[in-house]
Design an enzyme around this catalytic site. Structure first.
Site, PDB file in Angstrom:
ATOM      1  N   GLN A  45      -7.589   0.679   3.921  1.00  0.00           N
ATOM      2  CA  GLN A  45      -8.461   0.181   4.991  1.00  0.00           C
ATOM      3  C   GLN A  45      -9.859  -0.162   4.491  1.00  0.00           C
ATOM      4  O   GLN A  45     -10.575  -0.926   5.123  1.00  0.00           O
ATOM      5  CB  GLN A  45      -8.584   1.225   6.113  1.00  0.00           C
ATOM      6  CG  GLN A  45      -7.325   1.425   6.923  1.00  0.00           C
ATOM      7  CD  GLN A  45      -7.030   0.260   7.855  1.00  0.00           C
ATOM      8  OE1 GLN A  45      -7.929  -0.435   8.322  1.00  0.00           O
ATOM      9  NE2 GLN A  45      -5.756   0.034   8.120  1.00  0.00           N
ATOM     10  N   THR A  83      10.897  -8.407 -11.370  1.00  0.00           N
ATOM     11  CA  THR A  83      10.240  -9.701 -11.588  1.00  0.00           C
ATOM     12  C   THR A  83       9.051  -9.828 -10.651  1.00  0.00           C
ATOM     13  O   THR A  83       9.170  -9.571  -9.454  1.00  0.00           O
ATOM     14  CB  THR A  83      11.245 -10.841 -11.344  1.00  0.00           C
ATOM     15  OG1 THR A  83      12.309 -10.672 -12.266  1.00  0.00           O
ATOM     16  CG2 THR A  83      10.598 -12.208 -11.558  1.00  0.00           C
ATOM     17  N   SER A 117      -3.952  -2.784  -0.459  1.00  0.00           N
ATOM     18  CA  SER A 117      -2.861  -3.620   0.050  1.00  0.00           C
ATOM     19  C   SER A 117      -3.398  -4.977   0.487  1.00  0.00           C
ATOM     20  O   SER A 117      -4.385  -5.059   1.214  1.00  0.00           O
ATOM     21  CB  SER A 117      -2.190  -2.907   1.232  1.00  0.00           C
ATOM     22  OG  SER A 117      -1.238  -3.766   1.822  1.00  0.00           O
ATOM     23  N   GLY A 121       0.836  -1.201   0.000  1.00  0.00           N
ATOM     24  CA  GLY A 121       0.000   0.000   0.000  1.00  0.00           C
ATOM     25  C   GLY A 121       0.869   1.248   0.000  1.00  0.00           C
ATOM     26  O   GLY A 121       0.561   2.238  -0.678  1.00  0.00           O
ATOM     27  N   CYS A 174       1.750   2.066  12.947  1.00  0.00           N
ATOM     28  CA  CYS A 174       2.822   2.821  12.307  1.00  0.00           C
ATOM     29  C   CYS A 174       3.422   3.835  13.263  1.00  0.00           C
ATOM     30  O   CYS A 174       4.565   4.219  13.129  1.00  0.00           O
ATOM     31  CB  CYS A 174       2.310   3.545  11.080  1.00  0.00           C
ATOM     32  SG  CYS A 174       1.403   2.452  10.012  1.00  0.00           S
ATOM     33  N   ASN A 191      -7.233   4.755   9.138  1.00  0.00           N
ATOM     34  CA  ASN A 191      -6.728   3.525   9.742  1.00  0.00           C
ATOM     35  C   ASN A 191      -6.755   3.542  11.260  1.00  0.00           C
ATOM     36  O   ASN A 191      -6.709   2.493  11.894  1.00  0.00           O
ATOM     37  CB  ASN A 191      -5.310   3.229   9.249  1.00  0.00           C
ATOM     38  CG  ASN A 191      -4.417   4.439   9.292  1.00  0.00           C
ATOM     39  OD1 ASN A 191      -4.717   5.483   8.703  1.00  0.00           O
ATOM     40  ND2 ASN A 191      -3.306   4.334   9.981  1.00  0.00           N
TER      41      ASN A 191
END
Ligand SMILES: *Cc1c(COP(=O)(O)O)cnc(C)c1O
Length: 378
Positions: A179, A237, A199, A71, A325, A151
């Protein structure tokens, strides 16, 4: 000790169905999606199937979905990528004071590079001020980025009204929906969303995989240079097992959305009710109506939220104080500050966020444990 997990806004447990789809891509289907032989082509095909599932979840076209590492990368790409590609049109961006750090820190970087950012205020429920938004728009404004749902406090922003204002002024609209995806019905066309971040690990998919939706015709500069993956917009990749997992999580989220929302709302309402009926001097942060189905954020006046967290941890219960966070830093939450909460309440704030695995019995045990802890520390 069994773990009782109530921190689903920080991350969620990968569903068994998701994991089972991923495993073959670690074992026998290990080819590089860019290779021409069959175990390469199989991977290419799996990526495109996952892209379709992610697109369907938000009402987008598959070619409007770009896989990223998270995210956070989606947010960085949306803001910086759009700003760099559209600099000639203007240098002003509007966001809010309660965004995730992936948005706020991207804005800080852009400020150092000559962009001007307006950070909108929010009211005491965490709603952005639409009047202030209208007044902030100038001829230089190229992008509005407002999160779909917060969040920490779970407030769902008036996304459709914001996108209307953006459209009327010919400004692109991005929304950090990390969220919201899997917890709210989202249709990017109906809601006139130009860019959207999501995410995997926030809705029962794996960590380290995200996606950015960019409406066809919108130009953005790629964030990672290199090979031609993701139609030249994101080199590297492909993380095929994670992409397949994200696709499966998106498919399940779409299938179960209404039931999921109902179940989480029931758990959340029960928890809030039990806390409000059993504990003195509490305050629910955020909006009662416009709120993520699985989010509760509650303050206890004069209590140390960390004391509650560590006490519950001893019993195998996982909750969070501010946001994952910002925990680990002693700074008070920028979100709780922005809704005007006093430090006395901020310090006593816990976030409890639910998943389909939680039951009412679990919540009874949680409430009892919180009550015991508060009586102890008082
Ligand atoms: C978790 C989260 C992010 C970051 O997503 P990652 O995949 O963990 O990088 C961004 N915005 C919001 C609102 C979030 O909750």
């Amino acid at each position: 000790m069994d773990i009782l997990y109530f921190d689903n806004a920080a991350t969620t447990k990968v569903k068994d169905e998701v994991l089972n789809e991923m495993i073959p891509f670690f074992l026998d289907k290990y080819g590089n999606a860019s290779s021409a032989y069959s175990i390469g082509r199989d991977n290419k095909k799996a990526i495109e199937e996952a892209r379709k599932k992610v697109a369907e979840l938000i009402g987008a076209k598959p070619r409007e979905i770009y896989f990223t590492s998270s995210g956070s990368e989606s947010d960085n790409t949306a803001l910086k990528g759009y700003a760099y590609a559209n600099r000639k049109k203007g240098n002003h961006i509007i966001t809010s004071k309660i965004e995730h750090p992936a948005i706020l820190e991207s804005c800080k970087t852009l400020e150092k590079q000559g962009f001007r950012i307006t950070y909108l205020n929010v009211d005491n429920e965490g709603m952005v001020d639409l009047q202030e938004l209208r007044k902030s728009i100038t001829k230089q404004t190229i992008l509005i980025s407002i999160m779909f749902a917060n969040n920490e406090i779970g407030t769902i922003e008036p996304v459709e009204e914001i996108s209307k204002i953006a459209k009327a002024n010919n400004i692109a609209f991005h929304t950090d929906s990390v969220q919201a995806v899997g917890n709210v019905e989202i249709d990017v066309n109906k809601m006139k969303i130009d860019m959207l971040s999501l995410s995997g690990h926030k809705f029962y998919g794996p960590k380290g995989i995200g996606a950015l939706y960019v409406k066809e015709g919108i130009d953005f500069l790629r964030f990672i240079d290199g090979g031609h993956q993701e139609r030249n917009k994101r080199a590297g990749t492909e993380n095929v097992p994670a992409i397949v997992g994200l696709g499966k999580a998106a498919e399940l989220a779409k299938e179960n959305l209404n039931e999921h929302i109902k179940h989480l709302q029931e758990l959340r309402n029960y928890f809030i009710e039990e806390i409000e009926n059993n504990i003195f001097a509490v305050k629910l942060n955020g909006s009662r109506e416009n709120r993520l189905p699985g989010n509760s954020n509650i303050s206890f006046r004069g209590i140390d939220g960390n004391a509650i967290l560590y006490d519950l941890d001893l019993k195998g219960i996982c909750i969070s104080t501010g946001s994952a966070c910002s925990s680990g830093s002693d700074l008070p939450s920028h979100v709780l500050k922005s809704i005007g909460l006093d430090d006395d309440w901020i310090n006593g704030t816990i976030r409890v966020t639910f998943s389909e695995d939680n039951t009412k019995d679990d919540i009874d045990y949680l409430v009892k444990s919180i009550k015991q802890c508060i009586e102890k520390v008082k």
